[in-house]
Design a protein around this motif. Structure first.
Motif, mmCIF file in Angstrom:
data_model
loop_
_atom_site.group_PDB
_atom_site.id
_atom_site.type_symbol
_atom_site.label_atom_id
_atom_site.label_comp_id
_atom_site.label_asym_id
_atom_site.label_seq_id
_atom_site.Cartn_x
_atom_site.Cartn_y
_atom_site.Cartn_z
ATOM 1 N N HIS A 248 1.421 9.099 7.605
ATOM 2 C CA HIS A 248 1.122 9.633 6.278
ATOM 3 C C HIS A 248 2.234 9.168 5.309
ATOM 4 C CE1 HIS A 248 0.634 12.554 3.046
ATOM 5 N NE2 HIS A 248 -0.579 12.786 3.529
ATOM 6 N N PRO A 249 1.873 8.843 4.070
ATOM 7 C CA PRO A 249 2.898 8.347 3.137
ATOM 8 C C PRO A 249 4.089 9.309 2.959
ATOM 9 C CG PRO A 249 0.711 8.083 2.191
ATOM 10 C CD PRO A 249 0.522 8.803 3.493
ATOM 11 N N CYS B 64 -6.074 15.052 -3.389
ATOM 12 C CA CYS B 64 -4.965 15.108 -2.430
ATOM 13 C C CYS B 64 -3.709 15.673 -3.084
ATOM 14 C CB CYS B 64 -4.684 13.700 -1.895
ATOM 15 S SG CYS B 64 -3.225 13.675 -0.829
ATOM 16 N N TYR C 285 -0.763 15.322 -2.396
ATOM 17 C CA TYR C 285 0.395 14.415 -2.394
ATOM 18 C C TYR C 285 0.238 13.261 -3.387
ATOM 19 C CZ TYR C 285 4.301 11.736 -0.589
ATOM 20 O OH TYR C 285 5.482 11.062 -0.487
ATOM 21 N N ARG C 286 -0.872 13.252 -4.107
ATOM 22 C CA ARG C 286 -1.231 12.053 -4.871
ATOM 23 C C ARG C 286 -0.144 11.591 -5.849
ATOM 24 N NH1 ARG C 286 -5.285 14.108 -6.983
ATOM 25 N NH2 ARG C 286 -4.904 13.948 -9.201
ATOM 26 N N CYS D 44 2.379 9.609 -4.037
ATOM 27 C CA CYS D 44 1.930 8.761 -2.926
ATOM 28 C C CYS D 44 2.094 7.270 -3.254
ATOM 29 C CB CYS D 44 0.466 9.071 -2.629
ATOM 30 S SG CYS D 44 -0.221 7.968 -1.400
ATOM 31 N N ILE E 50 0.788 4.767 -1.625
ATOM 32 C CA ILE E 50 -0.492 4.051 -1.525
ATOM 33 C C ILE E 50 -1.292 4.260 -2.808
ATOM 34 C CG2 ILE E 50 -2.682 3.872 -0.270
ATOM 35 C CD1 ILE E 50 -1.241 4.880 2.216
ATOM 36 N N TRP E 51 -1.390 5.481 -3.241
ATOM 37 C CA TRP E 51 -2.162 5.785 -4.438
ATOM 38 C C TRP E 51 -1.565 5.063 -5.657
ATOM 39 C CZ3 TRP E 51 -6.355 7.277 -6.728
ATOM 40 C CH2 TRP E 51 -6.293 7.671 -8.058
ATOM 41 N N CYS F 58 -9.207 10.258 -3.031
ATOM 42 C CA CYS F 58 -7.889 10.894 -3.231
ATOM 43 C C CYS F 58 -7.903 11.828 -4.446
ATOM 44 C CB CYS F 58 -6.805 9.849 -3.450
ATOM 45 S SG CYS F 58 -6.700 8.615 -2.159
ATOM 46 N N PRO G 216 -7.851 15.842 1.564
ATOM 47 C CA PRO G 216 -8.059 15.352 2.935
ATOM 48 C C PRO G 216 -7.664 16.398 3.972
ATOM 49 C CG PRO G 216 -6.081 14.370 1.978
ATOM 50 C CD PRO G 216 -6.676 15.247 0.919
ATOM 51 N N CYS H 139 -5.148 12.027 5.400
ATOM 52 C CA CYS H 139 -5.077 10.981 4.375
ATOM 53 C C CYS H 139 -6.386 10.186 4.378
ATOM 54 C CB CYS H 139 -3.891 10.055 4.644
ATOM 55 S SG CYS H 139 -3.870 8.613 3.566
ATOM 56 N N HIS H 140 -7.058 10.130 3.224
ATOM 57 C CA HIS H 140 -8.329 9.411 3.135
ATOM 58 C C HIS H 140 -8.169 7.925 3.452
ATOM 59 C CE1 HIS H 140 -10.224 12.871 1.438
ATOM 60 N NE2 HIS H 140 -9.477 12.870 0.354
ATOM 61 N N VAL H 141 -7.136 7.314 2.901
ATOM 62 C CA VAL H 141 -7.000 5.861 3.027
ATOM 63 C C VAL H 141 -6.679 5.463 4.471
ATOM 64 C CG1 VAL H 141 -5.643 3.863 2.304
ATOM 65 C CG2 VAL H 141 -6.401 5.540 0.614
HETATM 66 S S1 SF4 Z 1 -5.222 10.799 0.569
HETATM 67 FE FE1 SF4 Z 1 -4.768 9.280 -1.003
HETATM 68 S S2 SF4 Z 1 -3.207 10.244 -2.298
HETATM 69 FE FE2 SF4 Z 1 -3.314 11.424 -0.409
HETATM 70 S S3 SF4 Z 1 -1.747 10.580 0.897
HETATM 71 FE FE3 SF4 Z 1 -3.609 9.471 1.388
HETATM 72 S S4 SF4 Z 1 -3.621 7.672 0.058
HETATM 73 FE FE4 SF4 Z 1 -2.114 9.098 -0.748
#
Ligand code: SF4
Ligand SMILES: Nc1ncnc2c1ncn2[C@@H]1O[C@H](COP(=O)(O)OP(=O)(O)O)[C@@H](O)[C@H]1O
Ligand SMILES: [Mg+2]
Length: 360
Positions: free
Chosen positions: A255-256, A292, A294-295, A298, A300-301, A311, A316, A329-331
């Motif tokens: 997870h990020p 999310c 954490y967005r 994040c 990744i986001w 997200c 998630p 985490c969706h991604v």
């Molecule tokens: S769900 Fe999206 S915003 Fe949340 S941690 Fe994963 S990539 Fe980042």
């Protein structure tokens, strides 16, 4: 999560929630301030003798979760079974007596030491009050315990004559003396320098009985990695990752937020940017509008997020990403080809959760 040792589970906690009621205004008049949800449904299962690490930065709800498990703080919702018993149904007047098997080592153990008692007296007092053991049996048990903790020469010392590490060891020795089956150890090595930290950790790991399990709370990933069979990563009252021992490795996908914690642990001195990011992540409570939690932090986001992403739309839930690893985490779920179970968040901040829980 299964019991890796194959015997019956020591602890089964499901959906543990905590909402603190806000303070009343001056003299208790006027309405309460807003409630603050701190735990949003945390699950944890542990077998006898296991060590679970709970990590997350300050304010994420680690201590509150540990206290809820032992009912030092009453949970607002969820269920907790200890050794098969419905722990939330135990009458309050029986809790003190039952807690001898389920104990907490507090973040500041010094406050629990009496300046007027020697090390030996602390241990004897504990045996007498909690286990009803006195006389030669107490003498023998105390001698063995002092030996295990390498403190024979400190038996007559008062707390004021002990170093920080020695005080921690007395506090741990007192807890283990009563042979608890579950110890919630809240930041037991914080504030100690590296060699003393290792010393206290060694004592904790090797002086326990083989059925003593720890929930080991820390913001120090290095410490947690060293001792744990499993790590839970908590972000703002939710578990965002669960790693069994086999997956406690900074070089696999995480997870990020876990990645950020690994990075902070790798750099001996956190950079200004890392310190700020970690501090920010603890202080943005309530700033998001669904999706999310954490967005806003994040990586990744930030690098490839789009306004219509999952997200933004859905929170998630934890899914199994790989053997021995769950991630919310969706991604990461999409990349691993796993369908991500989602909790739609219709509107408002995280605090606007469906709330069947009582506010305590
Ligand atoms: S769900 Fe999206 S915003 Fe949340 S941690 Fe994963 S990539 Fe980042
Ligand atoms: N008794 C309390 N009343 C109101 N809020 C509390 C209380 N105890 C903790 N909190 C709040 O709960 C959040 C999580 O705190 P805590 O569990 O101590 O986090 P951590 O141990 O991860 O640092 C913080 O925002 C803290 O202010
Ligand atoms: Mg804490």
């Amino acid at each position: 999560m299964s019991d890796v040792r194959g015997d019956s589970l020591l602890l089964e906690a499901q959906g543990v929630r905590k909402v603190f009621a806000g303070e009343r205004s001056f003299l208790g008049l006027g309405p309460r301030a807003e409630v603050s949800p701190v735990l949003h449904g945390v699950d944890l299962s542990m077998g006898h003798g296991e060590v679970t690490g709970l990590i997350g930065e300050s304010g994420s709800g680690k201590t509150t979760f540990g206290k809820c498990l032992l009912r030092i703080v009453e949970p607002s919702g969820g269920s907790i079974r200890l050794e098969g018993e419905d722990w939330l149904r135990v009458p309050k007047d029986q809790l003190q007596q039952r807690r001898t098997r389920f104990q907490m080592i507090y973040q500041n153990p010094y406050a629990c030491l009496n300046p007027g008692l020697t090390v030996e007296s602390h241990l004897k007092e504990t045996l007498k009050v909690i286990c009803g053991i006195t006389g030669s049996e107490a003498d023998d048990r105390v001698a063995v315990e002092l030996g295990r903790f390498g403190m024979e020469d400190k038996r007559g010392a008062y707390p004021g004559e002990l170093s920080g590490g020695e005080k921690r060891r007395v506090s741990v020795a007192r807890t283990l003396l009563t042979e608890p089956v579950l110890v919630v150890a809240d930041e037991p090595t914080s504030g100690l320098d590296a060699s003393v930290k290792a010393d206290v950790l060694d004592a904790m790991m090797y002086a326990r009985s083989e059925r003593t399990a720890y929930l080991f709370i820390s913001h120090d990933l290095d410490v947690i990695r060293f001792v744990s069979d499993r790590i839970l990563v908590m972000y703002r009252g939710r578990i965002v990752e669960v790693m069994e021992k086999e997956r406690i490795d900074p070089d696999v996908d995480h997870h990020p937020y876990t990645v950020r914690l690994f990075e902070a642990a790798r750099s001996e001195v956190p950079t200004e940017e890392e310190s700020k990011a970690l501090a920010d992540s603890a202080s943005v409570v309530g700033a998001l509008e669904g999706g999310c939690p954490y967005r806003s932090l994040c990586q990744i986001w930030q690098s490839r997020g789009r306004p219509d992403d999952a997200c933004v739309r859905e929170r998630p839930e934890l899914i199994t990403l790989a053997p021995h690893q769950k991630v919310a985490c969706h991604v990461l779920a999409e990349e691993a080809g796993v369908a991500s179970p989602q909790t739609p968040v219709s509107s408002g901040s995280l605090e606007a959760e469906p709330s069947q829980e009582s506010v305590t």
